[in-house]
Design a protein around this motif. Structure first.
Motif, PDB file in Angstrom:
ATOM      1  N   VAL A 296       0.828  -1.219   0.000  1.00  0.00           N
ATOM      2  CA  VAL A 296       0.000   0.000   0.000  1.00  0.00           C
ATOM      3  C   VAL A 296       0.857   1.262   0.000  1.00  0.00           C
ATOM      4  O   VAL A 296       0.338   2.359   0.175  1.00  0.00           O
ATOM      5  CB  VAL A 296      -0.959   0.041   1.218  1.00  0.00           C
ATOM      6  CG1 VAL A 296      -1.899  -1.141   1.192  1.00  0.00           C
ATOM      7  CG2 VAL A 296      -0.183   0.085   2.525  1.00  0.00           C
TER       8      VAL A 296
ATOM      9  N   LEU B  49      -0.492   4.126  -2.045  1.00  0.00           N
ATOM     10  CA  LEU B  49      -1.919   4.477  -2.009  1.00  0.00           C
ATOM     11  C   LEU B  49      -2.134   5.734  -1.179  1.00  0.00           C
ATOM     12  O   LEU B  49      -1.489   5.922  -0.148  1.00  0.00           O
ATOM     13  CB  LEU B  49      -2.723   3.324  -1.386  1.00  0.00           C
ATOM     14  CG  LEU B  49      -2.893   2.057  -2.220  1.00  0.00           C
ATOM     15  CD1 LEU B  49      -3.787   1.071  -1.478  1.00  0.00           C
ATOM     16  CD2 LEU B  49      -3.480   2.373  -3.579  1.00  0.00           C
TER      17      LEU B  49
ATOM     18  N   ARG C 188      -6.706   3.461   1.786  1.00  0.00           N
ATOM     19  CA  ARG C 188      -6.126   2.425   2.629  1.00  0.00           C
ATOM     20  C   ARG C 188      -7.148   2.014   3.675  1.00  0.00           C
ATOM     21  O   ARG C 188      -7.873   2.853   4.182  1.00  0.00           O
ATOM     22  CB  ARG C 188      -4.904   2.958   3.370  1.00  0.00           C
ATOM     23  CG  ARG C 188      -3.841   3.455   2.460  1.00  0.00           C
ATOM     24  CD  ARG C 188      -2.652   3.924   3.242  1.00  0.00           C
ATOM     25  NE  ARG C 188      -1.650   4.404   2.284  1.00  0.00           N
ATOM     26  CZ  ARG C 188      -0.354   4.461   2.519  1.00  0.00           C
ATOM     27  NH1 ARG C 188       0.112   4.088   3.684  1.00  0.00           N
ATOM     28  NH2 ARG C 188       0.470   4.899   1.602  1.00  0.00           N
TER      29      ARG C 188
END
Lengths: 294, 370
Positions: free
Chosen positions: B69, B72, B77
């Protein structure tokens, strides 16, 4: 008990109190006198001869019935409306961008933003006049003297105040609430609109009111950038005619309109700000800024 | 519930030539109450901001349940944050604050109402839904912030020193509530704090950070009782630091502190002198004449309620702090009183070397006292 100790706490020495009161009276007297004579029963602007509203409306020489006065009123309001909208929008955008600048550019940008505010108004007006008259490249070439130039000139000046007010608000808010919105699933635009704009609203309103008050009051810039008699504002009209022999208390009525609108705008700004931030426990210094610039 | 495993791999964040976070590797198990502990400026907040998506790392990666992630944005998230200053929206009521995230996720009206009700009950604010945040106390505002984050059922909940603005009593109460809440919802909690006591009270495991680097990670008892570095030793509560001379012995080695010698287990350290630490509660005070112990004079007495702290000075200019429980068995002593001090070798921690920490000595007694 508490009132007692309060009284003891800030007791002014008598001479000082008298001085303060004298100053208040001195401040108010000329304005109140000028306003009062707009209700005089005769043509005199110095001798009180009874109450009448004839200089406000009803005769061909009254404020609201005479073409010369209403044209000035109308032009002033037009200028103020345009200046308010444009400088509020531009100032808000500028403030948003300026507060996000990091690094070496930060100081120079802040300095340049202050230039219109600290430059003597006359210099700014002359500079603008010369640029708009003699520079033949875009964008100077498209702005003609008269209403367009007057708006450009006023906005140049007021936008700095709007930036200062909104930047102060952004500084008080920090970026915590915007971060919280992002954290809770809002995209960058949604966070800006739903949270930041909502929180900036009070400062935006204050900025708008300050721009309005400035525009209504402004003489130097508006005078320099005017073209013909159709672009005469209230202050310009007052300046040209106030000392002439052929004047009537209608001129006082015109001045009264000016004073009252300005005061209303500033008072409204302060009230709106308090109302819009009433749920915030954090005290902010923006009201202080308003008081200063007003 | 098995979601919520958080892995940080070689996480680094530099500002200019200063590394706020320096090659940090961490694995937080799903459902764990994990604390990141360190003094201010140790990089714990930066780490949290990277996991939340507010700061992008200079290098390294962040994985949640195996998914990278790192790149992101925060809104994409499955991580929510309880901010230090609560960051509640002042223009929204408690309910509207809690519903903010659900509205962004376009949750249906009936489910929205149900979930907001549910979470407000969870944090015991059911009757406060229509209040404004400014009408609530600090502790209540904190619970709204918790509810607002939990209602989105994140895989990982980040808590950025959430109790630091509260007074001591409220803090104790919310610590207990947070622990219960964690048991109830089962989400991974990553808790940032500079308070070692708070970290130990609440966490399954603690990571101690200093200057952006990971010093030690482990269960509270492990980090407290077997600190691996000088920093961890001193940061996790009070420690007595002692200089010892290393002497050879048949089995293990001998540490010489002042005139006393202690038989230590494990392979002897390489250097001739070492630093040993011992916790005040492991320093036992005896009567003036008891045999087989160091002898010193009490120079300071601090009564702290559950225990009394003594400072004992020895002839060699060394002082030790001792914590004696006020349990009715131990009598309170006075300044100037002569006492014997009993130290067991297995309570010593060798700073900077790990063999002692791994395998404490078996034979205990002081070899000789001068």
């Amino acid at each position: 008990m508490t009132t007692d100790s309060k009284r003891k706490g800030i007791r002014l020495p008598r001479p000082l109190a008298i001085f303060v009161w004298a100053y208040m009276v001195w401040n108010l007297l000329p304005v109140v006198a000028a306003m009062a004579f707009s209700f005089n029963a005769t043509r005199s602007r110095s001798q009180w001869q009874g109450f009448s509203t004839q200089w406000w409306s009803g005769t061909p020489l009254s404020l609201f019935d005479n073409e010369e006065y209403t044209a000035a009123l109308k032009h002033s309001l037009e200028l103020a409306a345009m200046t308010t909208v444009i400088s509020t929008v531009l100032g808000t955008l500028l403030a948003l961008v300026v507060t996000r600048i990091r690094g070496v550019a930060k100081r120079p940008v802040n300095f340049i933003l202050m230039i219109p505010i600290v430059t003597p108004e006359l210099i700014l007006a002359v500079g603008l006049y010369l640029s708009l008259t003699f520079i033949t490249v875009w964008p100077f070439s498209v702005v003609e003297l008269g209403t367009p130039a007057q708006v450009v000139g006023q906005v140049t000046y007021t936008v700095g105040f709007v930036v200062v007010i909104i930047r102060g608000r952004i500084a008080v808010l920090g970026d915590g609430l915007e971060a919280a919105a992002r954290d809770l699933g809002a995209g960058p635009i949604a966070a800006l609109v739903l949270v930041l704009f909502r929180l900036l609203m009070p400062a935006v309103l204050v900025g708008a009111m300050i721009s309005f008050a400035f525009s209504i009051d402004n003489f130097v810039i508006t005078q320099y950038l005017s073209s013909d008699s159709s672009t005469v504002s209230i202050p310009m009209y007052l300046y040209t005619n106030a000392r002439g022999g052929n004047t009537t208390p209608a001129l006082n009525a015109l001045a009264t309109v000016l004073v009252v609108t300005t005061l209303l705008a500033v008072a409204l700004a302060s009230l709106l700000y308090r109302w819009a931030t009433r749920r915030e426990s954090v005290a902010s210094d923006v009201t202080g800024t308003v008081a200063l610039s007003a | 519930m098995v979601n919520g495993e958080l892995v940080l791999e070689g996480l680094t964040k530099t500002y200019g030539d200063h590394a706020a976070v320096d090659r940090l590797d961490l694995r937080v198990e799903a459902g764990e109450f994990f604390s990141i502990l360190g003094p201010s400026g140790c990089g714990k907040s930066t780490t949290l901001k990277i996991v939340g998506g507010f700061v992008s790392p200079t290098s390294g990666r962040v994985f949640i349940d195996g998914n990278d992630v790192t790149c992101l944005p925060p809104n994409r998230r499955s991580v929510n944050t309880v901010f230090q200053n609560y960051a509640l929206f002042p223009f929204l009521t408690v309910r509207q604050n809690v519903a903010f995230g659900l509205r962004r996720a376009r949750v249906g009206k009936r489910e929205l109402i149900r979930r907001v009700d549910e979470v407000l009950e969870l944090v015991q604010l059911s009757t406060f839904g229509h209040r404004n945040p400014s009408e609530l106390s600090g502790g209540q505002q904190q619970r709204v912030a918790l509810a607002r984050a939990l209602v989105l059922r994140p895989d990982v909940l980040l808590l950025d020193e959430p109790l630091s603005a509260l007074d001591a009593k409220m803090r104790r109460q919310l610590q207990v509530e947070l622990k219960e809440l964690h048991r109830e919802v089962g989400t991974t909690f990553v808790y940032i704090t500079h308070d070692q006591e708070e970290a130990m009270t609440m966490s399954d495991r603690i990571a101690v950070l200093q200057n952006g680097r990971l010093e030690q990670v482990g269960a509270p008892s492990e980090v407290y009782e077997r600190p691996q570095t000088l920093f961890v030793t001193q940061f996790m509560g009070i420690s007595n630091m002692l200089h010892a001379t290393v002497l050879p012995a048949n089995a293990g080695w001998v540490a010489r502190i002042g005139d006393a010698e202690f038989a230590m287990a494990g392979s002897p350290p390489v250097s001739g002198t070492v630093q040993l630490s011992i916790r005040p509660e492991r320093v036992r005070l005896g009567g003036a004449g008891s045999a087989g112990a160091l002898s010193g004079v009490i120079v300071d007495v601090s009564y702290v309620g559950a225990a009394t702290h003594y400072r004992v000075a020895f002839e060699a200019g060394m002082t030790l702090q001792a914590a004696v429980p006020n349990d009715g068995v131990h009598s309170v002593r006075n300044i100037g009183e002569r006492v014997s001090v009993d130290l067991s070798p297995e309570d010593f921690r060798l700073i900077g070397e790990q063999q002692l920490a791994e395998a404490p000595a078996n034979d205990t007694d002081v070899v000789s006292v001068g």
